[in-house]
Structure formats: structure tokens, C-alpha cells
Design a protein around this motif. Sequence first.
Motif, PDB file in Angstrom:
ATOM      1  N   ALA A 223      47.010  30.550  37.069  1.00 21.28           N
ATOM      2  CA  ALA A 223      47.105  31.438  38.308  1.00 21.28           C
ATOM      3  C   ALA A 223      46.741  30.966  39.524  1.00 21.28           C
ATOM      4  O   ALA A 223      47.452  30.875  40.464  1.00 21.28           O
ATOM      5  CB  ALA A 223      46.552  32.745  38.141  1.00 21.28           C
ATOM      6  N   GLY A 224      45.729  30.241  39.733  1.00 20.75           N
ATOM      7  CA  GLY A 224      45.131  29.734  40.854  1.00 20.75           C
ATOM      8  C   GLY A 224      46.297  28.529  41.217  1.00 20.75           C
ATOM      9  O   GLY A 224      46.419  28.339  42.409  1.00 20.75           O
ATOM     10  N   GLU A 225      46.623  27.757  40.607  1.00 23.46           N
ATOM     11  CA  GLU A 225      47.612  26.865  40.760  1.00 23.46           C
ATOM     12  C   GLU A 225      48.780  27.257  41.403  1.00 23.46           C
ATOM     13  O   GLU A 225      49.378  26.855  42.203  1.00 23.46           O
ATOM     14  CB  GLU A 225      47.852  25.838  39.846  1.00 23.46           C
ATOM     15  N   MET A 226      49.293  28.290  40.906  1.00 24.10           N
ATOM     16  CA  MET A 226      50.479  28.933  41.149  1.00 24.10           C
ATOM     17  C   MET A 226      50.507  29.661  42.520  1.00 24.10           C
ATOM     18  O   MET A 226      51.441  29.742  43.371  1.00 24.10           O
ATOM     19  CB  MET A 226      50.950  30.058  40.215  1.00 24.10           C
ATOM     20  N   ILE A 227      49.179  30.400  42.686  1.00 24.38           N
ATOM     21  CA  ILE A 227      48.892  30.894  44.092  1.00 24.38           C
ATOM     22  C   ILE A 227      48.792  29.821  45.100  1.00 24.38           C
ATOM     23  O   ILE A 227      49.501  30.037  46.361  1.00 24.38           O
ATOM     24  CB  ILE A 227      47.645  31.573  44.124  1.00 24.38           C
ATOM     25  N   ARG A 228      48.332  28.764  44.737  1.00 22.48           N
ATOM     26  CA  ARG A 228      48.380  27.652  45.703  1.00 22.48           C
ATOM     27  C   ARG A 228      49.304  26.925  46.087  1.00 22.48           C
ATOM     28  O   ARG A 228      49.992  26.555  47.232  1.00 22.48           O
ATOM     29  CB  ARG A 228      47.319  26.706  45.277  1.00 22.48           C
ATOM     30  N   LEU A 379      49.452  36.709  38.126  1.00 17.59           N
ATOM     31  CA  LEU A 379      47.960  36.804  38.271  1.00 17.59           C
ATOM     32  C   LEU A 379      47.296  36.905  37.082  1.00 17.59           C
ATOM     33  O   LEU A 379      46.055  36.611  36.744  1.00 17.59           O
ATOM     34  CB  LEU A 379      47.602  37.873  39.311  1.00 17.59           C
ATOM     35  N   GLY A 380      47.781  37.872  36.104  1.00 15.53           N
ATOM     36  CA  GLY A 380      47.130  38.029  35.009  1.00 15.53           C
ATOM     37  C   GLY A 380      45.781  38.904  35.199  1.00 15.53           C
ATOM     38  O   GLY A 380      45.766  39.721  35.964  1.00 15.53           O
ATOM     39  N   SER A 381      44.395  38.317  34.492  1.00 13.77           N
ATOM     40  CA  SER A 381      43.469  38.776  34.924  1.00 13.77           C
ATOM     41  C   SER A 381      42.703  38.467  36.004  1.00 13.77           C
ATOM     42  O   SER A 381      41.645  39.240  36.564  1.00 13.77           O
ATOM     43  CB  SER A 381      42.441  38.578  33.577  1.00 13.77           C
ATOM     44  N   THR A 382      43.217  37.742  36.779  1.00 14.09           N
ATOM     45  CA  THR A 382      42.708  37.267  37.952  1.00 14.09           C
ATOM     46  C   THR A 382      42.883  38.638  39.067  1.00 14.09           C
ATOM     47  O   THR A 382      42.222  38.410  40.048  1.00 14.09           O
ATOM     48  CB  THR A 382      43.214  36.004  38.716  1.00 14.09           C
ATOM     49  N   ARG A 383      43.625  39.362  38.839  1.00 18.31           N
ATOM     50  CA  ARG A 383      44.333  40.464  39.542  1.00 18.31           C
ATOM     51  C   ARG A 383      42.891  41.359  39.885  1.00 18.31           C
ATOM     52  O   ARG A 383      42.789  41.890  41.002  1.00 18.31           O
ATOM     53  CB  ARG A 383      45.323  41.091  39.183  1.00 18.31           C
TER      54      ARG A 383
END
Length: 450
Positions: A223-228, A379-383
Motif C-alpha cells: 500500500a505504501g509503495e502504491m500511495i507514493r 489501502l487494506g489495513s493501513t486505512r
Amino acid sequence: MAKAFSRESSCALAGGDDTIVASATAPGRGALAVVRASGPNVRELAAKVFPGLDFTAPWKAQLVTAVNAFGADLEQCVAIPYNRPRSYTGEDMIDVMVHGSTRLVSELIEVLVSDGIARMAEAGEFTRRAVVNQKIDLVQAEAVFDLIAAESARQLEAARWQRSGELSHVFRRLREEVLSLWAELEAGMEFVAQGVEVEVRELERRQEEALHDIDDLLATAHAGEMIRAGVSVAIVGPPNSGKSTLFNSLLGKERAITSEQPGTTRDTVSAEVELDGLAVQLVDTAGLRVSEDTLEHEGMARAHMALAEADLAILLVPVTEAVSAFEIDLPQGLQVIKVRSKGDLHQSGDPTEEGWLRVSAASGDGLDELCNGIVRVVLGSTRESGIVIARRHRECLERARNELVECDFCQFELAAERIRWAAAALAELIGEVDDEAVLDRVFSSFCVGK
């Protein structure tokens, strides 16, 4: 003769005595530009180029006149002096605001470096000095780059959170956990030498806790890599299933040609959109079916290429067709949102297949649920947690995890060595290392003025 400077003598790298200068604003014409200087010779530099600047009144904007090497007025500007250590870099520093003429900025920098008191900064060197001087850590420094590069709300939110030091705190707590395990193991080795039995189960429990915490962090990496980087979403399905209409509806404008004639889309069409703060690149593709048409066949080949490169696929099958009538080989591991399109043609009360979302691009029904589904999948659990790690963080955590997994507490000395390497990987994660190669890697992508 101008003084020669080398990378090795930089105070950001080896405690040298050089002062650096660069434009802190992007190249190009603008209303204002900022030129920054930092280092031990800043006061001497200011006395020559900004003779009216008063360092006894730091952190306050002052109207001064910049002069060239011959004492002639160059430009009236606003300068803010910073006394070390209360500056961005932890050194004496000045920020000078001038009119945003590219020629003026170039002349001012030329004057500042002309007599060898200062040199041009390297990429990311101001922030690098901030790390070396312990104003921020390496994780926070990476967030500075992310803040500058942020184009979506989620990117900005993630960068701000990381810049606050919260992620650094999570990493430090994990490292302390591993160091505590290491200390307990070393103490156990002393007890064994004295003939005292050590409780291995407790060591294994601590090992499992550390691995669990690492796994929780690693779960946020994708998720972090896709957000960035942004998320690539390919819209695929049979011809005339409403792919281009859905594409235009999600964009909020007519970007792709739509027609009731099957096979209208022959090539991939992409555009960027922000969904709930997430940067998304939508890709409209040619309809997939059996066809002898050479041009249509090429379009379908490009659709499969788009699928292979996508982070997520929206599989579109109209309600007017049976799902079983359409088959497609999707790349293994690709996440898919299954959508029944043209939902307005579906009679009220008719059941919808389990796992399929009904959408009508024409009426807008189901579009919000689809957008939420895209964000939820990414985002999954990072949300809920807000924690999103970057690629470098993932690599360090994976190295630490691999070392911990290989720990065999039946062989204390080898286990201690494994834990030591795990702790070293976590130290690299937060920048508590003397290895310049680690810093080089992080700061190589920074702009010169930061």
C-alpha cells in the motif's frame, strides 16, 4: 585562486569545513525565488554579499541589499539568518528571497561562490546535513522528499505523518525490542558458562513478538509503495461492456470515445484521477473476444499488456450477458474488482451474483461503491493504522526478518550473531549507521536546493 572543494571534505559527509549554496526553489521564472546558504562560513559570506545582514537578530526577516564582487548593488532582497544549531541544517544558515528572475538567481549564486568561501550544494545536501547534525533522522528526511513530490491528498498525508517522527518511533521501538532480545541472549550465554540453565522458551517468545511486529509493518509495504507511486487500474471486459463509459464517468469528463458499436476502442487510453485522495491511473482497454480482425487483435494484445502492468483490474461484464459466457486469463496475484455494468438495464429486484458489484455509468449508481472498493483494496489495513512504509524500509525489514527467522537458540553464539545482524539492519533503517553508501542512496533523488 578559488579554494577547491571535494565530496570527501563536505561537512555533511566527513565533518569538513565547507559552506554550501543553492537555489531552494524550482528552476524557472516566478514571483519570488529563495537562495539558501549553510555552513561554518555563512557569516563571512553574508558580510561580503549582504553587508547589512545582522546575525545578532536571528530568525527575523531583514531587508538587505546584495552586492557583487565590486561592491555594486545587485538586488534588494529579504534575508533570514539562522544561528546554529537552531536551523534546518543545524549550522549557521541564511535564506534569501529575491525576485524570481532566472538570470538574477544565477548571478546571486555566482557571486556567493565566486571567491571560494562557499561551493554549490549537491543533491539533497542541506537535508543530509540535517540528518548528520541530528536535526531529523533518515526516515524523516525521506519524508521531506515525499512532501515535495506529493501530488495527491494521500501522498501528502503519508509524508506529513512520516515527517512528524511517528514512523521513526515505530522503527526505534522495534529496534529496541531486538536489542533487548540480543542482550537477554548474551546474558544467557554467561549463565550457560556458569552452568545455569537458560529458559529458551522465553527467548523464542521474544523472537516471535519481534517477527510479528515486523510482519505487521511489511504488510503495509504494498500500500505504501502504491500511495507514493500511484495506482494503475486497468478496466477490462468484452466489447461493448461499457468500459469507456465507465472510464469517462470515473474521470468526470469525456476522455475516451464511446459507441454502441463493439470494438470502438482499439488501443489503451490512460488518464490520472484522484479517488478519495489516492492517485490513480485509469487505463481503458480494447474489448476482449475471439476475433480475426488484425487491428482488433493488436488492441487486445495491448489490453493484456495493460493487465500485466496493472496494480488492480476492474473486470466489467454487462448485466445483459451471462458471466459464464466471458472468460479471461488474469495475471496470477492481480487483485480484481468484479463489476456488472449497465446496471440500469437490470430489472429491479433481480438478484446480482455474489462477489459482483452492480454499476451504471449512465445513472451513476454504484460508482461511489466502486471508488470506495478501489481505495479499500489498495489501502487494506493501513486505512485504519495510517502506517505505510516505503521500499527502502521494506528491504531493511526483510533483512532483519530473515536473520531473526534463522535464529536457532540451541546454538547461542550463532543466534547472537543473527540477532546482531538483524539489529544492524534496523539501525540502517533509521540511519544510525556510519555507512555513507546508505545516505548516498537516500539523497541521490533529492533536488539540489533541498
